[in-house]
Every structure is written in structure tokens, then in C-alpha cells.
Motif scaffolding. Structure first.
Motif, PDB file in Angstrom:
ATOM      1  N   ILE A   1       4.209   9.966  -9.823  1.00  0.00           N
ATOM      2  CA  ILE A   1       3.544  10.283 -11.088  1.00  0.00           C
ATOM      3  C   ILE A   1       3.012  11.706 -11.055  1.00  0.00           C
ATOM      4  CG2 ILE A   1       1.515   9.734 -12.490  1.00  0.00           C
ATOM      5  CD1 ILE A   1       1.991   6.793 -11.747  1.00  0.00           C
ATOM      6  N   GLU A   2       2.395  12.103  -9.944  1.00  0.00           N
ATOM      7  CA  GLU A   2       1.879  13.467  -9.831  1.00  0.00           C
ATOM      8  C   GLU A   2       3.005  14.492  -9.854  1.00  0.00           C
ATOM      9  OE1 GLU A   2      -0.712  14.026  -6.531  1.00  0.00           O
ATOM     10  OE2 GLU A   2      -2.233  12.665  -7.328  1.00  0.00           O
ATOM     11  N   ALA A   3       4.168  14.145  -9.305  1.00  0.00           N
ATOM     12  CA  ALA A   3       5.295  15.076  -9.318  1.00  0.00           C
ATOM     13  C   ALA A   3       5.811  15.275 -10.743  1.00  0.00           C
ATOM     14  CB  ALA A   3       6.415  14.567  -8.413  1.00  0.00           C
ATOM     15  N   GLN A   4       5.795  14.224 -11.558  1.00  0.00           N
ATOM     16  CA  GLN A   4       6.279  14.329 -12.932  1.00  0.00           C
ATOM     17  C   GLN A   4       5.244  14.939 -13.864  1.00  0.00           C
ATOM     18  OE1 GLN A   4       7.452  10.408 -14.038  1.00  0.00           O
ATOM     19  NE2 GLN A   4       9.409  10.514 -12.983  1.00  0.00           N
ATOM     20  N   MET A   5       3.988  14.542 -13.713  1.00  0.00           N
ATOM     21  CA  MET A   5       2.968  14.949 -14.665  1.00  0.00           C
ATOM     22  C   MET A   5       2.036  16.031 -14.146  1.00  0.00           C
ATOM     23  SD  MET A   5       1.951  11.257 -16.219  1.00  0.00           S
ATOM     24  CE  MET A   5       1.035  11.973 -17.565  1.00  0.00           C
ATOM     25  N   GLY A   6       2.138  16.363 -12.891  1.00  0.00           N
ATOM     26  CA  GLY A   6       1.213  17.324 -12.310  1.00  0.00           C
ATOM     27  C   GLY A   6       0.016  16.593 -11.736  1.00  0.00           C
ATOM     28  N   PRO A   7      -0.819  17.304 -11.005  1.00  0.00           N
ATOM     29  CA  PRO A   7      -1.977  16.648 -10.395  1.00  0.00           C
ATOM     30  C   PRO A   7      -2.984  16.203 -11.455  1.00  0.00           C
ATOM     31  CG  PRO A   7      -2.049  19.007 -10.015  1.00  0.00           C
ATOM     32  CD  PRO A   7      -0.738  18.716 -10.664  1.00  0.00           C
ATOM     33  N   LYS A   8      -3.802  15.259 -11.084  1.00  0.00           N
ATOM     34  CA  LYS A   8      -4.821  14.733 -11.982  1.00  0.00           C
ATOM     35  C   LYS A   8      -5.814  15.842 -12.317  1.00  0.00           C
ATOM     36  CE  LYS A   8      -7.766  10.717 -12.420  1.00  0.00           C
ATOM     37  NZ  LYS A   8      -8.268   9.536 -11.742  1.00  0.00           N
ATOM     38  N   VAL A   9      -6.118  15.975 -13.608  1.00  0.00           N
ATOM     39  CA  VAL A   9      -7.011  17.045 -14.028  1.00  0.00           C
ATOM     40  C   VAL A   9      -8.452  16.703 -13.678  1.00  0.00           C
ATOM     41  CG1 VAL A   9      -5.515  17.826 -15.896  1.00  0.00           C
ATOM     42  CG2 VAL A   9      -7.223  16.100 -16.361  1.00  0.00           C
ATOM     43  N   ARG A  10      -9.225  17.748 -13.422  1.00  0.00           N
ATOM     44  CA  ARG A  10     -10.651  17.570 -13.151  1.00  0.00           C
ATOM     45  C   ARG A  10     -11.397  17.890 -14.422  1.00  0.00           C
ATOM     46  NH1 ARG A  10     -10.466  21.442  -8.663  1.00  0.00           N
ATOM     47  NH2 ARG A  10     -12.066  22.324  -9.968  1.00  0.00           N
ATOM     48  N   LEU A  11     -12.274  16.993 -14.813  1.00  0.00           N
ATOM     49  CA  LEU A  11     -12.987  17.128 -16.073  1.00  0.00           C
ATOM     50  C   LEU A  11     -14.473  17.338 -15.839  1.00  0.00           C
ATOM     51  CD1 LEU A  11     -11.372  14.189 -18.070  1.00  0.00           C
ATOM     52  CD2 LEU A  11     -10.802  16.591 -18.223  1.00  0.00           C
ATOM     53  N   ALA A  12     -15.082  18.055 -16.775  1.00  0.00           N
ATOM     54  CA  ALA A  12     -16.537  18.173 -16.855  1.00  0.00           C
ATOM     55  C   ALA A  12     -16.906  17.698 -18.257  1.00  0.00           C
ATOM     56  CB  ALA A  12     -16.984  19.606 -16.638  1.00  0.00           C
TER      57      ALA A  12
ATOM     58  N   ALA B   1       0.833  -1.204   0.000  1.00  0.00           N
ATOM     59  CA  ALA B   1       0.000   0.000   0.000  1.00  0.00           C
ATOM     60  C   ALA B   1       0.869   1.256   0.000  1.00  0.00           C
ATOM     61  CB  ALA B   1      -0.926  -0.009   1.209  1.00  0.00           C
ATOM     62  N   LEU B   2       1.922   1.268   0.781  1.00  0.00           N
ATOM     63  CA  LEU B   2       2.828   2.406   0.831  1.00  0.00           C
ATOM     64  C   LEU B   2       3.508   2.620  -0.517  1.00  0.00           C
ATOM     65  CD1 LEU B   2       4.136   4.601   2.603  1.00  0.00           C
ATOM     66  CD2 LEU B   2       5.926   2.937   3.131  1.00  0.00           C
ATOM     67  N   ASP B   3       3.894   1.527  -1.173  1.00  0.00           N
ATOM     68  CA  ASP B   3       4.517   1.631  -2.483  1.00  0.00           C
ATOM     69  C   ASP B   3       3.545   2.229  -3.505  1.00  0.00           C
ATOM     70  OD1 ASP B   3       6.630   1.205  -4.378  1.00  0.00           O
ATOM     71  OD2 ASP B   3       5.439  -0.472  -5.173  1.00  0.00           O
ATOM     72  N   GLY B   4       2.278   1.841  -3.440  1.00  0.00           N
ATOM     73  CA  GLY B   4       1.273   2.413  -4.345  1.00  0.00           C
ATOM     74  C   GLY B   4       1.087   3.902  -4.113  1.00  0.00           C
ATOM     75  N   ILE B   5       1.073   4.313  -2.861  1.00  0.00           N
ATOM     76  CA  ILE B   5       0.920   5.735  -2.540  1.00  0.00           C
ATOM     77  C   ILE B   5       2.128   6.522  -3.030  1.00  0.00           C
ATOM     78  CG2 ILE B   5       0.850   7.381  -0.617  1.00  0.00           C
ATOM     79  CD1 ILE B   5      -0.819   5.273   0.897  1.00  0.00           C
ATOM     80  N   LEU B   6       3.329   5.990  -2.799  1.00  0.00           N
ATOM     81  CA  LEU B   6       4.536   6.685  -3.242  1.00  0.00           C
ATOM     82  C   LEU B   6       4.617   6.739  -4.766  1.00  0.00           C
ATOM     83  CD1 LEU B   6       7.164   5.353  -0.672  1.00  0.00           C
ATOM     84  CD2 LEU B   6       6.034   7.585  -0.728  1.00  0.00           C
ATOM     85  N   GLU B   7       4.185   5.683  -5.446  1.00  0.00           N
ATOM     86  CA  GLU B   7       4.181   5.671  -6.911  1.00  0.00           C
ATOM     87  C   GLU B   7       3.224   6.731  -7.441  1.00  0.00           C
ATOM     88  OE1 GLU B   7       5.260   4.689 -10.718  1.00  0.00           O
ATOM     89  OE2 GLU B   7       6.174   4.031  -8.851  1.00  0.00           O
ATOM     90  N   GLN B   8       2.051   6.868  -6.831  1.00  0.00           N
ATOM     91  CA  GLN B   8       1.091   7.892  -7.246  1.00  0.00           C
ATOM     92  C   GLN B   8       1.677   9.292  -7.045  1.00  0.00           C
ATOM     93  OE1 GLN B   8      -1.742   7.394  -8.792  1.00  0.00           O
ATOM     94  NE2 GLN B   8      -2.215   9.557  -8.907  1.00  0.00           N
ATOM     95  N   ARG B   9       2.376   9.496  -5.958  1.00  0.00           N
ATOM     96  CA  ARG B   9       3.003  10.798  -5.714  1.00  0.00           C
ATOM     97  C   ARG B   9       4.109  11.072  -6.732  1.00  0.00           C
ATOM     98  NH1 ARG B   9       3.431  11.327   0.846  1.00  0.00           N
ATOM     99  NH2 ARG B   9       1.183  11.470   1.196  1.00  0.00           N
TER     100      ARG B   9
END
Length: 179
Positions: free
Chosen positions: A76-87, A66-74
Motif C-alpha cells: 500500500i505504501e509503495a502504491q500510495m506513498g508513505p502515510k502522511v503526518r497530520l497536525a 503477521a508477515l502478510d500484514g507487513i507485506l500488505e502495508q508495504r
């Protein structure tokens, strides 16, 4: 000076002679209960300890996963920016005249701090405006090069006019089929 006395008397009163460990009428000490021979078997203790260790190892492995998944998500967000919000706007099929029509589906990338509801409450008006402007555009603008940019510009104009400016950052065209 007495060692078994304090300023307040004896710390624990001593029972009368002959009553240690037994009731007041019996002079014999109470027998200790016999130890259960099955509880002290070394194989059973080893099995219980091994099961406890395997349970702890499984919990540690799950926690690390679980910790590895959280760190991997962080990462990805550091490289690509936060996940965009769509409408997501409703799908439209706009006739272009004659037998031709365009089917389109678009999503709006919202600006920071803008909620999707602020744009989507005007989705019917935006769809009407798009229907009007795209149907007047003709097939040449929607089939050649730059047709996606043309459609994005019409969507941006419709959103700015109906919902207000500064609400969207980008437009994703998810589907655009000219039939």
C-alpha cells in the motif's frame, strides 16, 4: 607397545576387582531402576508429538499472518506513498454577520521532516488569524463553489504568517458547515 597406556600413564584408573557398579563393600552390581511402564506407552508419545506439531503449526500460521500484514502495508505504501503526518488545528466557529456562522475543522499535512509540534505551538495564533480573516470574508465566499479552496487559502496564509513558510504540504478540511 601397550594399547591401554599413554605417555602419561593409564587414562582412567581401573578400580579394584569386585567393585564394578557397586559400593566398595558390595560385590554385586547395582540393580538398574525399573522403567516406568506409563512413560513408554506409545499412545502418550503420539499425543505429545501431535500436540507439539499442532503448536508449531499454529505458531507458523500466526507468523505468516503477521508477515502478510507487513507485506500488505508495504504494498500500500509503495502504491500510495508513505502515510502522511497530520497536525490538527482546533475546531472554530466563526460568525459571518447576522445569524450566519461557519464551523470548521482542518488538518495540516506536514512537509517531510517537520514535526507537528513546530506548527501546533502556534495554533492559538493561527486560530485567531483565521477567525479574523474568515469573519471578514462574508457568506458569499463560503457558500458558493470554490469555498473549500478559499478556506484552504486563508488557512495557508495564517499558517505561513504565524508559524513560517514551507511547513505544510496540503490542508485537509475535515468539517466545514455554514449555518
Amino acid at each position: 607397545m601397550a594399547t591401554d597406556r599413554s605417555l602419561h600413564g593409564r587414562p582412567y584408573p581401573t578400580p579394584p576387582p569386585g567393585t564394578y557398579g557397586a559400593g566398595p563393600l558390595v560385590d554385586e552390581p547395582a540393580p538398574h531402576p525399573a522403567a516406568d511402564p506409563k512413560a513408554a506407552h506409545p499412545t502418550r508419545i503420539v499425543v505429545i508429538v501431535l500436540l507439539a506439531l499442532m503448536t508449531l503449526a499454529g505458531l507458523a500460521y500466526g507468523g505468516l499472518a503477521a508477515l502478510d500484514g507487513i507485506l500488505e502495508q508495504r504494498r500500500i505504501e509503495a502504491q500510495m506513498g508513505p502515510k502522511v503526518r497530520l497536525a490538527t488545528l482546533p475546531a472554530l466557529e466563526v460568525p459571518l454577520g447576522g445569524q450566519r456562522a461557519v464551523e470548521m475543522q482542518a488538518s495540516l499535512v506536514l512537509a517531510p521532516g517537520v514535526e507537528a509540534d513546530r506548527v501546533l505551538r502556534y495554533q492559538d495564533r493561527i486560530a485567531d488569524r483565521l477567525f479574523q480573516t474568515v469573519s471578514q470574508a462574508g457568506t458569499d465566499n463560503l457558500t458558493g463553489t470554490g469555498s473549500a479552496d478559499f478556506l484552504k487559502a486563508r488557512i495557508r496564509e495564517a499558517v505561513n504568517r504565524e508559524a513560517g513558510t514551507g511547513l505544510i504540504r496540503d490542508i485537509y478540511i475535515e468539517r466545514m458547515v455554514v449555518k
